[in-house]
Design a protein around this motif. Structure first.
Motif, PDB file in Angstrom:
ATOM      1  N   GLN A  51       0.815  -1.213   0.000  1.00  0.00           N
ATOM      2  CA  GLN A  51       0.000   0.000   0.000  1.00  0.00           C
ATOM      3  C   GLN A  51       0.845   1.258   0.000  1.00  0.00           C
ATOM      4  O   GLN A  51       0.473   2.268  -0.611  1.00  0.00           O
ATOM      5  N   HIS A  52       2.017   1.199   0.682  1.00  0.00           N
ATOM      6  CA  HIS A  52       2.820   2.408   0.871  1.00  0.00           C
ATOM      7  C   HIS A  52       4.148   2.366   0.119  1.00  0.00           C
ATOM      8  O   HIS A  52       5.061   3.135   0.428  1.00  0.00           O
ATOM      9  N   GLN A  53       4.250   1.502  -0.873  1.00  0.00           N
ATOM     10  CA  GLN A  53       5.397   1.447  -1.780  1.00  0.00           C
ATOM     11  C   GLN A  53       6.720   1.232  -1.038  1.00  0.00           C
ATOM     12  O   GLN A  53       7.733   1.878  -1.336  1.00  0.00           O
ATOM     13  N   VAL A  54       6.694   0.345  -0.060  1.00  0.00           N
ATOM     14  CA  VAL A  54       7.923  -0.124   0.587  1.00  0.00           C
ATOM     15  C   VAL A  54       8.313  -1.428  -0.112  1.00  0.00           C
ATOM     16  O   VAL A  54       7.452  -2.252  -0.439  1.00  0.00           O
ATOM     17  N   GLU A  55       9.595  -1.647  -0.346  1.00  0.00           N
ATOM     18  CA  GLU A  55      10.029  -2.743  -1.204  1.00  0.00           C
ATOM     19  C   GLU A  55       9.594  -4.114  -0.706  1.00  0.00           C
ATOM     20  O   GLU A  55       9.222  -4.981  -1.492  1.00  0.00           O
ATOM     21  N   ARG A  56       9.644  -4.325   0.611  1.00  0.00           N
ATOM     22  CA  ARG A  56       9.264  -5.632   1.139  1.00  0.00           C
ATOM     23  C   ARG A  56       8.919  -5.507   2.611  1.00  0.00           C
ATOM     24  O   ARG A  56       9.079  -4.456   3.227  1.00  0.00           O
ATOM     25  N   SER A  57       8.428  -6.601   3.169  1.00  0.00           N
ATOM     26  CA  SER A  57       8.110  -6.655   4.593  1.00  0.00           C
ATOM     27  C   SER A  57       8.791  -7.853   5.217  1.00  0.00           C
ATOM     28  O   SER A  57       9.167  -8.807   4.530  1.00  0.00           O
ATOM     29  N   SER A  58       8.954  -7.795   6.544  1.00  0.00           N
ATOM     30  CA  SER A  58       9.629  -8.872   7.243  1.00  0.00           C
ATOM     31  C   SER A  58       9.334  -8.741   8.731  1.00  0.00           C
ATOM     32  O   SER A  58       8.481  -7.952   9.151  1.00  0.00           O
ATOM     33  N   SER A  59      10.054  -9.499   9.534  1.00  0.00           N
ATOM     34  CA  SER A  59       9.942  -9.400  10.988  1.00  0.00           C
ATOM     35  C   SER A  59      10.831  -8.270  11.492  1.00  0.00           C
ATOM     36  O   SER A  59      11.712  -7.780  10.782  1.00  0.00           O
ATOM     37  N   TYR A  60      10.631  -7.877  12.741  1.00  0.00           N
ATOM     38  CA  TYR A  60      11.490  -6.855  13.327  1.00  0.00           C
ATOM     39  C   TYR A  60      12.949  -7.291  13.290  1.00  0.00           C
ATOM     40  O   TYR A  60      13.839  -6.520  12.896  1.00  0.00           O
ATOM     41  N   ASP A  61      13.215  -8.508  13.735  1.00  0.00           N
ATOM     42  CA  ASP A  61      14.598  -8.984  13.785  1.00  0.00           C
ATOM     43  C   ASP A  61      15.236  -9.028  12.403  1.00  0.00           C
ATOM     44  O   ASP A  61      16.423  -8.701  12.248  1.00  0.00           O
ATOM     45  N   ALA A  62      14.446  -9.419  11.400  1.00  0.00           N
ATOM     46  CA  ALA A  62      14.996  -9.495  10.043  1.00  0.00           C
ATOM     47  C   ALA A  62      15.322  -8.111   9.504  1.00  0.00           C
ATOM     48  O   ALA A  62      16.298  -7.940   8.767  1.00  0.00           O
ATOM     49  N   VAL A  63      14.531  -7.113   9.850  1.00  0.00           N
ATOM     50  CA  VAL A  63      14.840  -5.742   9.446  1.00  0.00           C
ATOM     51  C   VAL A  63      16.203  -5.332  10.004  1.00  0.00           C
ATOM     52  O   VAL A  63      17.039  -4.759   9.299  1.00  0.00           O
ATOM     53  N   LEU A  64      16.431  -5.647  11.280  1.00  0.00           N
ATOM     54  CA  LEU A  64      17.686  -5.250  11.908  1.00  0.00           C
ATOM     55  C   LEU A  64      18.876  -6.017  11.346  1.00  0.00           C
ATOM     56  O   LEU A  64      20.011  -5.537  11.417  1.00  0.00           O
ATOM     57  N   GLY A  65      18.629  -7.190  10.791  1.00  0.00           N
ATOM     58  CA  GLY A  65      19.714  -7.968  10.204  1.00  0.00           C
ATOM     59  C   GLY A  65      19.895  -7.752   8.716  1.00  0.00           C
ATOM     60  O   GLY A  65      20.778  -8.350   8.106  1.00  0.00           O
ATOM     61  N   ASP A  66      19.094  -6.885   8.114  1.00  0.00           N
ATOM     62  CA  ASP A  66      19.126  -6.684   6.661  1.00  0.00           C
ATOM     63  C   ASP A  66      20.331  -5.831   6.270  1.00  0.00           C
ATOM     64  O   ASP A  66      20.460  -4.681   6.707  1.00  0.00           O
ATOM     65  N   PRO A  67      21.228  -6.352   5.421  1.00  0.00           N
ATOM     66  CA  PRO A  67      22.433  -5.582   5.056  1.00  0.00           C
ATOM     67  C   PRO A  67      22.135  -4.365   4.183  1.00  0.00           C
ATOM     68  O   PRO A  67      22.993  -3.489   4.043  1.00  0.00           O
ATOM     69  N   GLU A  68      20.941  -4.280   3.595  1.00  0.00           N
ATOM     70  CA  GLU A  68      20.593  -3.131   2.772  1.00  0.00           C
ATOM     71  C   GLU A  68      20.015  -1.979   3.602  1.00  0.00           C
ATOM     72  O   GLU A  68      19.733  -0.906   3.057  1.00  0.00           O
ATOM     73  N   VAL A  69      19.853  -2.204   4.892  1.00  0.00           N
ATOM     74  CA  VAL A  69      19.307  -1.191   5.790  1.00  0.00           C
ATOM     75  C   VAL A  69      20.440  -0.547   6.572  1.00  0.00           C
ATOM     76  O   VAL A  69      21.145  -1.212   7.325  1.00  0.00           O
ATOM     77  N   GLN A  70      20.622   0.747   6.387  1.00  0.00           N
ATOM     78  CA  GLN A  70      21.614   1.500   7.176  1.00  0.00           C
ATOM     79  C   GLN A  70      20.960   2.211   8.367  1.00  0.00           C
ATOM     80  O   GLN A  70      21.599   2.405   9.401  1.00  0.00           O
ATOM     81  N   ALA A  71      19.702   2.611   8.187  1.00  0.00           N
ATOM     82  CA  ALA A  71      19.011   3.388   9.214  1.00  0.00           C
ATOM     83  C   ALA A  71      17.638   2.796   9.471  1.00  0.00           C
ATOM     84  O   ALA A  71      16.999   2.259   8.563  1.00  0.00           O
ATOM     85  N   VAL A  72      17.193   2.927  10.710  1.00  0.00           N
ATOM     86  CA  VAL A  72      15.896   2.389  11.119  1.00  0.00           C
ATOM     87  C   VAL A  72      15.051   3.503  11.715  1.00  0.00           C
ATOM     88  O   VAL A  72      15.518   4.260  12.581  1.00  0.00           O
ATOM     89  N   TYR A  73      13.820   3.603  11.233  1.00  0.00           N
ATOM     90  CA  TYR A  73      12.826   4.482  11.842  1.00  0.00           C
ATOM     91  C   TYR A  73      11.925   3.622  12.709  1.00  0.00           C
ATOM     92  O   TYR A  73      11.301   2.677  12.224  1.00  0.00           O
ATOM     93  N   LEU A  74      11.870   3.957  13.983  1.00  0.00           N
ATOM     94  CA  LEU A  74      11.167   3.130  14.962  1.00  0.00           C
ATOM     95  C   LEU A  74       9.834   3.786  15.293  1.00  0.00           C
ATOM     96  O   LEU A  74       9.779   4.825  15.946  1.00  0.00           O
ATOM     97  N   ALA A  75       8.733   3.171  14.798  1.00  0.00           N
ATOM     98  CA  ALA A  75       7.392   3.737  14.941  1.00  0.00           C
ATOM     99  C   ALA A  75       6.486   2.814  15.745  1.00  0.00           C
ATOM    100  O   ALA A  75       5.286   2.717  15.487  1.00  0.00           O
ATOM    101  N   LEU A  76       7.050   2.159  16.732  1.00  0.00           N
ATOM    102  CA  LEU A  76       6.313   1.217  17.576  1.00  0.00           C
ATOM    103  C   LEU A  76       5.608   1.947  18.723  1.00  0.00           C
ATOM    104  O   LEU A  76       5.868   3.127  18.968  1.00  0.00           O
ATOM    105  N   PRO A  77       4.732   1.264  19.447  1.00  0.00           N
ATOM    106  CA  PRO A  77       4.122   1.873  20.639  1.00  0.00           C
ATOM    107  C   PRO A  77       5.188   2.349  21.629  1.00  0.00           C
ATOM    108  O   PRO A  77       6.294   1.801  21.699  1.00  0.00           O
ATOM    109  N   ASN A  78       4.831   3.353  22.409  1.00  0.00           N
ATOM    110  CA  ASN A  78       5.802   4.006  23.295  1.00  0.00           C
ATOM    111  C   ASN A  78       6.510   3.043  24.228  1.00  0.00           C
ATOM    112  O   ASN A  78       7.696   3.214  24.530  1.00  0.00           O
TER     113      ASN A  78
END
Length: 328
Positions: A55-82
């Motif tokens: 819906q929002h034109q993000v390339e793919r989806s995954s788990s939280y842990d997989a996002v943190l282990g993704d070598p193509e990710v340099q920066a993380v925006y954290l939009a979780l509950p407080n």
């Protein structure tokens, strides 16, 4: 690894933890405006994550842990509950990611202190108060420094909006909901920034309906005071007066200015000057700065390692003043 596009320069890859509305409505448009790449969104639900990514034109989806282990990710925006901010910010930093964490980064000073103590050497962490990066904030600070309002003595600032659904997470006390955490933090951050000092006293009150749905406080600084009002159940307003001994600035939206917002200079009941908000959202200016830090173009500013503990302690001070009043 930072991707390089022909004729464009380095493109920073971002991962998003959580599918909150602010990620879709504010972060992603700003990221695209800043030339970043939305690589992956992390969700606890595979179905929800895949639908949100499409819906929002993000390339793919995954788990939280997989996002943190993704070598193509340099920066993380954290939009979780407080209540999940410090846990996942710490995990992202440990994974070697640059982190932009939604506010409030921590629910209290103790949480903030534990997180900041765990930031690795060279780790980059920002709390998502993005208005300090907007040119309007530099304009306001410059007008004050130039003496256009005399000596700064008082800030009167509000942040109200209407929560539409009773199921909104902002109304869940267990998840860190409530007006102070969600929007009262903004005037407090503004006061700390403009006074250039930390608060010494506070006197607050609130109306509770599960959470503090409406609150107000007088917060004393060594050289002035902040009068703040915040809530979740009335029409949107961020109107702010920045008052000095010789005049005042009237700011329609100091936190997320848009093209129609203004800064007005008033003295003796007469408007002397006015400035429209600069182009680009506060989020876009913040993301541009963070990406420039990652690519080595600029030195970092407004890092959480230098500010978030003081912000959390200021929040503690206001919250304690409300609690003390209610218990007396």
């Amino acid at each position: 690894m930072v991707e390089v596009s022909a004729g464009v320069g380095p493109v920073v890859g971002w991962g998003i933890l959580g599918t909150a509305n602010i990620a879709a409505r504010a972060f992603l448009p700003a990221l695209r405006g800043a030339g970043g790449r939305a690589v992956v969104v992390g969700s606890r639900s595979d179905v929800r994550g895949a639908e949100w990514a499409a819906q929002h034109q993000v390339e793919r989806s995954s788990s939280y842990d997989a996002v943190l282990g993704d070598p193509e990710v340099q920066a993380v925006y954290l939009a979780l509950p407080n209540d999940q901010h410090t846990q996942w910010a710490a995990a992202a930093l440990a994974a070697g990611k640059v982190v932009l964490c939604e506010k409030p980064m921590a629910l209290d000073g103790a949480q903030a202190q534990r997180l900041l103590a765990a930031v690795p050497v060279g780790g980059l962490l920002w709390e998502s108060f993005v208005f300090p990066f907007h040119p309007q904030t530099a304009l306001i600070s410059g007008l004050i420094a130039d003496g256009r309002i005399g000596d700064l003595s008082e800030i009167i600032s509000e942040f109200h909006f209407q929560v539409g659904s009773s199921a909104n997470i902002r109304l869940d006390v267990a998840r860190g909901g409530g007006a102070l955490y969600d929007v009262g933090c903004y005037p407090l951050r503004l006061g700390r920034l403009l006074f250039g000092a930390e608060p010494v006293r506070a006197s607050g009150n609130a109306v509770f309906d599960g959470v503090d749905r409406d609150m107000a406080a007088v917060v004393d600084f060594p050289v002035g005071r902040l009068i703040l009002s915040a809530g979740l159940h009335r029409p949107a307003s961020t109107f702010t007066r920045i008052i000095g001994t010789a005049g005042e600035l009237r700011v329609s939206n100091p936190f997320h200015p848009r093209g129609f917002d203004t800064v007005e200079l008033w003295a003796d009941g007469v408007q002397e000057d006015s400035w429209p908000a600069a182009a680009g959202s506060a989020f876009q200016h913040a993301i541009t700065h963070i990406q420039s830090v990652i690519t080595g173009s600029v030195a970092p500013q407004h890092l959480a390692t230098g500010d978030a503990l003081a912000q959390a302690l200021a929040m503690d001070l206001v919250r304690a003043s409300i609690t003390d009043r209610l218990s007396s």
